[in-house]
Design a protein around this motif. Structure first.
Motif, PDB file in Angstrom:
ATOM      1  N   CYS A 196      58.843 -49.034   0.504  1.00 47.31           N
ATOM      2  CA  CYS A 196      59.577 -50.095  -0.261  1.00 47.31           C
ATOM      3  C   CYS A 196      61.048 -49.751  -1.102  1.00 47.31           C
ATOM      4  N   SER A 197      61.512 -49.954   0.126  1.00 45.93           N
ATOM      5  CA  SER A 197      63.677 -49.416  -0.445  1.00 45.93           C
ATOM      6  C   SER A 197      63.881 -50.520  -0.592  1.00 45.93           C
ATOM      7  N   THR A 198      63.600 -51.873   0.201  1.00 51.74           N
ATOM      8  CA  THR A 198      64.514 -52.816  -0.323  1.00 51.74           C
ATOM      9  C   THR A 198      63.095 -53.557  -1.111  1.00 51.74           C
ATOM     10  N   TYR A 199      63.520 -54.982  -0.933  1.00 60.27           N
ATOM     11  CA  TYR A 199      62.647 -56.172  -1.865  1.00 60.27           C
ATOM     12  C   TYR A 199      61.727 -56.514  -0.834  1.00 60.27           C
ATOM     13  N   GLU A 222      59.231 -53.871  -0.556  1.00 64.73           N
ATOM     14  CA  GLU A 222      58.516 -54.086  -1.273  1.00 64.73           C
ATOM     15  C   GLU A 222      57.341 -55.289  -0.951  1.00 64.73           C
ATOM     16  N   GLY A 269      53.918 -52.732  -1.454  1.00 69.28           N
ATOM     17  CA  GLY A 269      54.131 -52.554  -3.004  1.00 69.28           C
ATOM     18  C   GLY A 269      52.610 -52.638  -3.179  1.00 69.28           C
ATOM     19  N   ASN A 307      56.507 -45.292  -1.746  1.00 68.54           N
ATOM     20  CA  ASN A 307      57.108 -45.736  -2.218  1.00 68.54           C
ATOM     21  C   ASN A 307      58.403 -45.733  -2.166  1.00 68.54           C
ATOM     22  N   THR A 338      53.980 -59.794  -7.302  1.00 65.04           N
ATOM     23  CA  THR A 338      55.180 -59.061  -7.302  1.00 65.04           C
ATOM     24  C   THR A 338      56.001 -60.688  -6.938  1.00 65.04           C
TER      25      THR A 338
END
Length: 191
Positions: A39-42, A45, A49, A35, A92
């Motif tokens: 998913c290190s940036t929006y 993600e 995600g 994750n 999200t």
């Protein structure tokens, strides 16, 4: 569902995880690391995600049911990439927009769609959008019940912060197993 049921969901989760904590922690560690990378940036993600969360729910359901750790399940979301991507993306964005409007709508969105990946883990044929709809319908009249269950973990969450976040690798499986029991109680009348 009432508050007492939440206590039994948590008790049952402890029983399901008894003797399986090492596997639960290892699976959660893999989940958290994947994750963190994917998913290190929006934007990332939004893309990854859903598949990552789906895989983790599948892994935890298997661990709770069969007491066996099938780590390959953590990556099963990538086999249903489009469906898990759609579910994760919509969830999200909905929670983010809801949270931007004074937090409460974000909580309503999070609890309303909170069963999405549990539904998808249960039914290999359901699409992401249908799972979101089913979750929303299933949670009608039960959003506060789920919110109260999640609130029970606030104290543990604060303790995890004091451990520089390390405690979360124990808290996440405990919360996930408890939420799985909530889902099954709601869907099947048993857990």
């Amino acid at each position: 569902n009432n508050i007492m049921d939440n206590v039994s969901f948590m008790r049952k989760a402890k029983a399901q995880l008894a003797g399986q904590w090492t596997n639960a922690v290892l699976g959660t560690l893999v989940y958290v690391l994947v994750n963190a990378v994917l998913c290190s940036t929006y934007v990332l993600e939004l893309v990854f995600g859903g598949p990552v969360m789906f895989g983790y729910v599948l892994f935890m359901a298997c661990l709770c049911d069969t007491r066996s750790s099938r780590f390959e399940l953590l990556f099963k979301g990538f086999e249903r990439f489009v469906e898990t991507l759609l579910a994760g993306l919509i969830l999200t964005v909905a929670v983010s927009i809801g949270t931007a409007f004074l937090i409460v709508p974000g909580i309503i969105m999070a609890t309303g769609f909170g069963m999405t990946f549990f539904i998808m883990a249960d039914d290999a044929n359901i699409g992401g959008v249908d799972a979101l709809k089913q979750s929303w319908n299933m949670m009608d009249g039960h959003k506060m019940d789920l919110f109260c269950l999640w609130l029970r973990f606030i104290g543990w969450g604060l303790l995890c912060v004091l451990t520089c976040g390390i405690g979360f690798i124990w808290l996440i499986p405990y919360m996930t197993a408890s939420t799985l029991n909530f889902y099954r109680s709601l869907r099947y009348g048993r857990y």
